[in-house]
Motif scaffolding. Structure first.
Motif, PDB file in Angstrom:
ATOM      1  N   HIS A   1      10.966  38.966  24.630  1.00  0.00           N
ATOM      2  CA  HIS A   1      12.113  38.682  25.495  1.00  0.00           C
ATOM      3  C   HIS A   1      12.671  37.279  25.272  1.00  0.00           C
ATOM      4  N   GLY A   2      12.129  36.561  24.329  1.00  0.00           N
ATOM      5  CA  GLY A   2      12.651  35.233  23.985  1.00  0.00           C
ATOM      6  C   GLY A   2      13.719  35.343  22.898  1.00  0.00           C
ATOM      7  N   THR A   3      14.201  34.201  22.451  1.00  0.00           N
ATOM      8  CA  THR A   3      15.333  34.155  21.522  1.00  0.00           C
ATOM      9  C   THR A   3      15.006  34.823  20.181  1.00  0.00           C
ATOM     10  N   THR A   4      13.906  34.431  19.569  1.00  0.00           N
ATOM     11  CA  THR A   4      13.517  34.980  18.267  1.00  0.00           C
ATOM     12  C   THR A   4      13.071  36.435  18.413  1.00  0.00           C
ATOM     13  N   GLY A   5      12.271  36.701  19.453  1.00  0.00           N
ATOM     14  CA  GLY A   5      11.754  38.046  19.684  1.00  0.00           C
ATOM     15  C   GLY A   5      12.867  39.061  19.893  1.00  0.00           C
TER      16      GLY A   5
ATOM     17  N   GLU B   1       6.169  41.325  32.890  1.00  0.00           N
ATOM     18  CA  GLU B   1       4.739  41.197  32.582  1.00  0.00           C
ATOM     19  C   GLU B   1       4.495  40.379  31.312  1.00  0.00           C
ATOM     20  N   ARG B   2       5.522  39.666  30.849  1.00  0.00           N
ATOM     21  CA  ARG B   2       5.416  39.040  29.517  1.00  0.00           C
ATOM     22  C   ARG B   2       4.284  38.022  29.423  1.00  0.00           C
ATOM     23  N   ARG B   3       3.861  37.473  30.564  1.00  0.00           N
ATOM     24  CA  ARG B   3       2.768  36.504  30.533  1.00  0.00           C
ATOM     25  C   ARG B   3       1.447  37.109  31.059  1.00  0.00           C
ATOM     26  N   ASN B   4       1.405  38.427  31.207  1.00  0.00           N
ATOM     27  CA  ASN B   4       0.194  39.116  31.671  1.00  0.00           C
ATOM     28  C   ASN B   4      -0.803  39.175  30.498  1.00  0.00           C
TER      29      ASN B   4
ATOM     30  N   CYS C   1       6.172  35.563  18.793  1.00  0.00           N
ATOM     31  CA  CYS C   1       7.400  34.762  18.985  1.00  0.00           C
ATOM     32  C   CYS C   1       7.204  33.924  20.224  1.00  0.00           C
ATOM     33  N   LEU C   2       6.252  33.046  20.155  1.00  0.00           N
ATOM     34  CA  LEU C   2       5.703  32.326  21.306  1.00  0.00           C
ATOM     35  C   LEU C   2       5.610  30.842  20.991  1.00  0.00           C
ATOM     36  N   PRO C   3       5.451  30.005  22.026  1.00  0.00           N
ATOM     37  CA  PRO C   3       5.101  28.608  21.755  1.00  0.00           C
ATOM     38  C   PRO C   3       3.747  28.529  21.040  1.00  0.00           C
ATOM     39  N   ASP C   4       3.486  27.381  20.394  1.00  0.00           N
ATOM     40  CA  ASP C   4       2.263  27.233  19.580  1.00  0.00           C
ATOM     41  C   ASP C   4       0.985  27.611  20.341  1.00  0.00           C
TER      42      ASP C   4
ATOM     43  N   ASP D   1       3.246  35.098  12.573  1.00  0.00           N
ATOM     44  CA  ASP D   1       3.479  34.113  13.637  1.00  0.00           C
ATOM     45  C   ASP D   1       4.742  33.294  13.377  1.00  0.00           C
ATOM     46  N   ALA D   2       5.659  33.278  14.352  1.00  0.00           N
ATOM     47  CA  ALA D   2       6.914  32.511  14.194  1.00  0.00           C
ATOM     48  C   ALA D   2       6.768  31.045  14.629  1.00  0.00           C
ATOM     49  N   SER D   3       5.647  30.685  15.215  1.00  0.00           N
ATOM     50  CA  SER D   3       5.514  29.307  15.723  1.00  0.00           C
ATOM     51  C   SER D   3       5.074  28.349  14.612  1.00  0.00           C
ATOM     52  N   THR D   4       4.905  27.101  15.013  1.00  0.00           N
ATOM     53  CA  THR D   4       4.481  26.066  14.054  1.00  0.00           C
ATOM     54  C   THR D   4       2.960  26.039  13.877  1.00  0.00           C
TER      55      THR D   4
ATOM     56  N   TYR E   1      22.398  25.571  18.618  1.00  0.00           N
ATOM     57  CA  TYR E   1      21.480  25.233  19.726  1.00  0.00           C
ATOM     58  C   TYR E   1      20.483  26.341  20.058  1.00  0.00           C
ATOM     59  N   THR E   2      20.646  27.559  19.549  1.00  0.00           N
ATOM     60  CA  THR E   2      19.618  28.587  19.784  1.00  0.00           C
ATOM     61  C   THR E   2      18.303  28.214  19.110  1.00  0.00           C
ATOM     62  N   GLY E   3      18.344  27.260  18.166  1.00  0.00           N
ATOM     63  CA  GLY E   3      17.122  26.788  17.517  1.00  0.00           C
ATOM     64  C   GLY E   3      16.129  26.205  18.501  1.00  0.00           C
ATOM     65  N   GLY E   4      16.600  25.771  19.645  1.00  0.00           N
ATOM     66  CA  GLY E   4      15.706  25.215  20.663  1.00  0.00           C
ATOM     67  C   GLY E   4      15.245  26.254  21.675  1.00  0.00           C
ATOM     68  N   GLY E   5      15.487  27.546  21.422  1.00  0.00           N
ATOM     69  CA  GLY E   5      14.990  28.611  22.299  1.00  0.00           C
ATOM     70  C   GLY E   5      15.691  28.647  23.652  1.00  0.00           C
ATOM     71  N   LYS E   6      15.090  29.394  24.594  1.00  0.00           N
ATOM     72  CA  LYS E   6      15.713  29.648  25.898  1.00  0.00           C
ATOM     73  C   LYS E   6      16.044  28.356  26.647  1.00  0.00           C
ATOM     74  N   GLN E   7      15.164  27.371  26.503  1.00  0.00           N
ATOM     75  CA  GLN E   7      15.366  26.135  27.272  1.00  0.00           C
ATOM     76  C   GLN E   7      16.616  25.379  26.812  1.00  0.00           C
TER      77      GLN E   7
ATOM     78  N   ASP F   1      21.469  30.945   8.717  1.00  0.00           N
ATOM     79  CA  ASP F   1      21.481  31.175  10.163  1.00  0.00           C
ATOM     80  C   ASP F   1      20.075  30.819  10.645  1.00  0.00           C
ATOM     81  N   ASN F   2      19.968  29.893  11.586  1.00  0.00           N
ATOM     82  CA  ASN F   2      18.639  29.486  12.065  1.00  0.00           C
ATOM     83  C   ASN F   2      17.859  30.668  12.638  1.00  0.00           C
ATOM     84  N   LEU F   3      18.587  31.680  13.129  1.00  0.00           N
ATOM     85  CA  LEU F   3      17.898  32.868  13.656  1.00  0.00           C
ATOM     86  C   LEU F   3      17.841  34.004  12.621  1.00  0.00           C
ATOM     87  N   GLY F   4      18.449  33.802  11.446  1.00  0.00           N
ATOM     88  CA  GLY F   4      18.406  34.804  10.379  1.00  0.00           C
ATOM     89  C   GLY F   4      17.276  34.483   9.421  1.00  0.00           C
TER      90      GLY F   4
HETATM   91  N1  LIG Z   1      14.853  29.721  17.957  1.00  0.00           N
HETATM   92  C1  LIG Z   1      14.707  29.482  16.664  1.00  0.00           C
HETATM   93  O1  LIG Z   1      15.711  29.288  15.923  1.00  0.00           O
HETATM   94  C2  LIG Z   1      13.356  29.451  16.053  1.00  0.00           C
HETATM   95  C3  LIG Z   1      12.193  29.549  16.808  1.00  0.00           C
HETATM   96  N2  LIG Z   1      10.981  29.534  16.174  1.00  0.00           N
HETATM   97  C4  LIG Z   1       9.710  29.573  16.905  1.00  0.00           C
HETATM   98  O2  LIG Z   1       9.497  30.878  17.445  1.00  0.00           O
HETATM   99  C5  LIG Z   1       8.755  30.775  18.650  1.00  0.00           C
HETATM  100  C6  LIG Z   1       9.580  31.365  19.762  1.00  0.00           C
HETATM  101  O3  LIG Z   1      10.756  30.568  19.890  1.00  0.00           O
HETATM  102  P1  LIG Z   1      12.028  31.020  20.701  1.00  0.00           P
HETATM  103  O4  LIG Z   1      12.187  32.483  20.606  1.00  0.00           O
HETATM  104  O5  LIG Z   1      13.125  30.145  20.241  1.00  0.00           O
HETATM  105  O6  LIG Z   1      11.561  30.591  22.164  1.00  0.00           O
HETATM  106  P2  LIG Z   1      12.028  31.144  23.586  1.00  0.00           P
HETATM  107  O7  LIG Z   1      11.662  30.091  24.556  1.00  0.00           O
HETATM  108  O8  LIG Z   1      13.436  31.600  23.522  1.00  0.00           O
HETATM  109  O9  LIG Z   1      11.095  32.426  23.801  1.00  0.00           O
HETATM  110  C7  LIG Z   1       9.704  32.345  23.919  1.00  0.00           C
HETATM  111  C8  LIG Z   1       9.203  33.554  24.671  1.00  0.00           C
HETATM  112  O10 LIG Z   1       7.775  33.463  24.776  1.00  0.00           O
HETATM  113  C9  LIG Z   1       7.423  33.612  26.148  1.00  0.00           C
HETATM  114  N3  LIG Z   1       6.205  32.855  26.457  1.00  0.00           N
HETATM  115  C10 LIG Z   1       6.072  31.524  26.608  1.00  0.00           C
HETATM  116  N4  LIG Z   1       4.786  31.200  26.869  1.00  0.00           N
HETATM  117  C11 LIG Z   1       4.100  32.370  26.908  1.00  0.00           C
HETATM  118  C12 LIG Z   1       2.749  32.702  27.147  1.00  0.00           C
HETATM  119  N5  LIG Z   1       1.828  31.764  27.393  1.00  0.00           N
HETATM  120  N6  LIG Z   1       2.394  34.017  27.093  1.00  0.00           N
HETATM  121  C13 LIG Z   1       3.314  34.970  26.825  1.00  0.00           C
HETATM  122  N7  LIG Z   1       4.618  34.722  26.619  1.00  0.00           N
HETATM  123  C14 LIG Z   1       5.008  33.434  26.638  1.00  0.00           C
HETATM  124  C15 LIG Z   1       8.616  33.060  26.909  1.00  0.00           C
HETATM  125  O11 LIG Z   1       8.591  33.505  28.239  1.00  0.00           O
HETATM  126  P3  LIG Z   1       9.194  32.599  29.431  1.00  0.00           P
HETATM  127  O12 LIG Z   1      10.620  33.009  29.535  1.00  0.00           O
HETATM  128  O13 LIG Z   1       8.366  32.984  30.597  1.00  0.00           O
HETATM  129  O14 LIG Z   1       9.018  31.153  29.045  1.00  0.00           O
HETATM  130  C16 LIG Z   1       9.753  33.630  26.086  1.00  0.00           C
HETATM  131  O15 LIG Z   1      10.029  34.972  26.412  1.00  0.00           O
HETATM  132  C17 LIG Z   1       8.477  29.287  18.899  1.00  0.00           C
HETATM  133  O16 LIG Z   1       7.224  28.943  18.403  1.00  0.00           O
HETATM  134  C18 LIG Z   1       9.606  28.642  18.117  1.00  0.00           C
HETATM  135  O17 LIG Z   1       9.287  27.316  17.823  1.00  0.00           O
HETATM  136  C19 LIG Z   1      10.908  29.493  14.823  1.00  0.00           C
HETATM  137  C20 LIG Z   1      12.014  29.399  14.044  1.00  0.00           C
HETATM  138  C21 LIG Z   1      13.334  29.303  14.620  1.00  0.00           C
END
Ligand SMILES: NC(=O)C1=CN([C@@H]2O[C@H](COP(=O)(O)OP(=O)(O)OC[C@H]3O[C@@H](n4cnc5c(N)ncnc54)[C@H](OP(=O)(O)O)[C@@H]3O)[C@@H](O)[C@H]2O)C=CC1
Ligand SMILES: CC(=O)N[C@@H](CCC(=O)OP(=O)(O)O)C(=O)O
Length: 310
Positions: free
Chosen positions: A11-15, A37-40, A57-60, A80-83, A149-155, A290-293
């Motif tokens: 449900h995040g930007t990359t996912g 339930e994404r954090r369940n 597609c999660l934080p590190d 894994d899409a994270s760092t 700016y989508t490179g910084g995710g939802k925040q 494209d940062n998301l492509g």
């Molecule tokens: N956006 C981009 O262009 C790029 C992103 N990435 C990397 O991909 C990963 C995802 O980034 P992005 O999609 O932008 O981020 P987002 O913040 O848009 O999405 C992250 C998703 O992960 C969920 N989440 C956060 N913490 C947890 C947890 N502990 N358990 C389960 N779910 C969790 C968030 O839920 P909630 O809404 O509750 O926070 C949110 O749905 C990151 O590591 C990012 O650095 C890599 C390359 C490019």
């Protein structure tokens, strides 16, 4: 039988962008948990361990947790899409075009790390020149970039789009990473085959998607005899035989008045340019994506397909 794919963080930007790309795929079974339930952790652990490939597609920290949750289960492979694992020796780096052996490494790996968006551009420009002996040891490489700016995710999306956000950003274009310790520097150095960390200066513009990465070089400090044309030839030779990374013909780039950061939005390809004047002192290498492509979700689907083709 359809391969089972679970996108943790769907449900995040990359996912979300990965899910959209996979929506019509009949060869896959998409496992999913409801957004609420994404954090369940229990549900995530069950889904992770039911998948053939789990795309993180999660934080590190959450990626590392998913790794722990699946460590004992040899049936699940992680992408894994994270760092978190981008310079880890047990993980294949998911940039298939970066050298001839990389595709096979991704195909057979249990663990694949999807590259960062900025490193995809930087490594795409630098690594072929290191491999060809054009960029010498000790060269002080700089990487300058602008991202949507989508490179910084939802925040960051909320900060840029929502004027009522407590940390709303009104700037149309800003520099950040001003301490010069950006989390992408290690992977640029490792996979760019650099002996010194590059100086990385990122920025963000008020556009949702798109990215320009620039690596300017002084020709006199490169291998003897290097020219704008010989750099272009090295990149063309490196990327021959595939259709994701293209090198713009030098005659074409010579006529361009500008490069548009949004040109490849919605595409999963990357374009490389070599700018400079024949006989001049400088060359500017430019990657457009494209940062998301190719910078995230497009690359993840490409890597997933390679993993499934093993
Ligand atoms: N956006 C981009 O262009 C790029 C992103 N990435 C990397 O991909 C990963 C995802 O980034 P992005 O999609 O932008 O981020 P987002 O913040 O848009 O999405 C992250 C998703 O992960 C969920 N989440 C956060 N913490 C947890 C947890 N502990 N358990 C389960 N779910 C969790 C968030 O839920 P909630 O809404 O509750 O926070 C949110 O749905 C990151 O590591 C990012 O650095 C890599 C390359 C490019
Ligand atoms: C514009 C913006 O904020 N970009 C992100 C990097 C985006 C990305 O590539 O995320 P990963 O590091 O997970 O790969 C940043 O600079 O932290």
């Amino acid at each position: 039988m359809a391969a089972k794919i679970f996108i943790d963080g769907e449900h995040g930007t990359t996912g979300l962008q990965i899910r959209t790309r996979l929506a019509d795929r009949r060869d896959l079974e998409l496992l999913s948990i409801p957004e609420a339930e994404r954090r369940n952790e229990k549900m995530r652990e069950d889904m992770l361990n039911s998948a053939d490939i789990a795309i993180l597609c999660l934080p590190d920290d959450a990626s590392k947790q998913a790794y722990e949750m699946t460590a004992a289960n040899n049936n699940v492979r992680l992408l894994d899409a994270s760092t978190a694992f981008r310079v880890h020796p047990d993980w294949a780096y998911g940039f298939a075009e970066m050298d001839k052996a990389q595709k096979a490494k991704i195909q057979s790996a249990r663990y694949v790390s999807n590259p960062g968006c900025y490193p995809t551009g930087a490594i795409g420009l630098i690594r072929p020149l290191r491999a060809a002996g054009i960029l010498p040891d000790g060269y002080p490489v700089s990487v300058n970039a602008v991202s949507g700016y989508t490179g910084g995710g939802k925040q960051l999306i909320a900060q840029m789009e929502d004027a009522g956000h407590p940390e709303h950003l009104a700037a149309n274009n800003f520099l950040y990473g001003l301490t010069l310790k950006h989390k992408h520097v290690p992977e640029m150095q490792t996979h760019g085959l650099l002996d010194r960390p590059p100086l990385f200066a990122p920025s963000v513009g008020r556009f949702a998607q798109g990215m320009i990465v620039q690596v300017p070089l002084f020709l006199d400090d490169l291998a003897e005899g290097t020219t704008v044309e010989s750099i272009h030839e090295a990149l063309v030779a490196h990327y021959a035989g595939q259709d994701i990374v293209s090198v713009v013909p030098i005659a074409e780039s010579a006529k361009l008045p500008r490069v548009d950061a949004e040109e490849l939005v919605g595409k999963d390809t990357m374009k490389l340019f070599v700018f400079g004047t024949p006989g001049g002192a400088h060359v500017n290498l430019v990657a457009l994506l494209d940062n998301l492509g190719k910078g995230a979700s497009g690359a993840a689907v490409q890597n997933m397909d390679l993993m499934l083709s093993a």
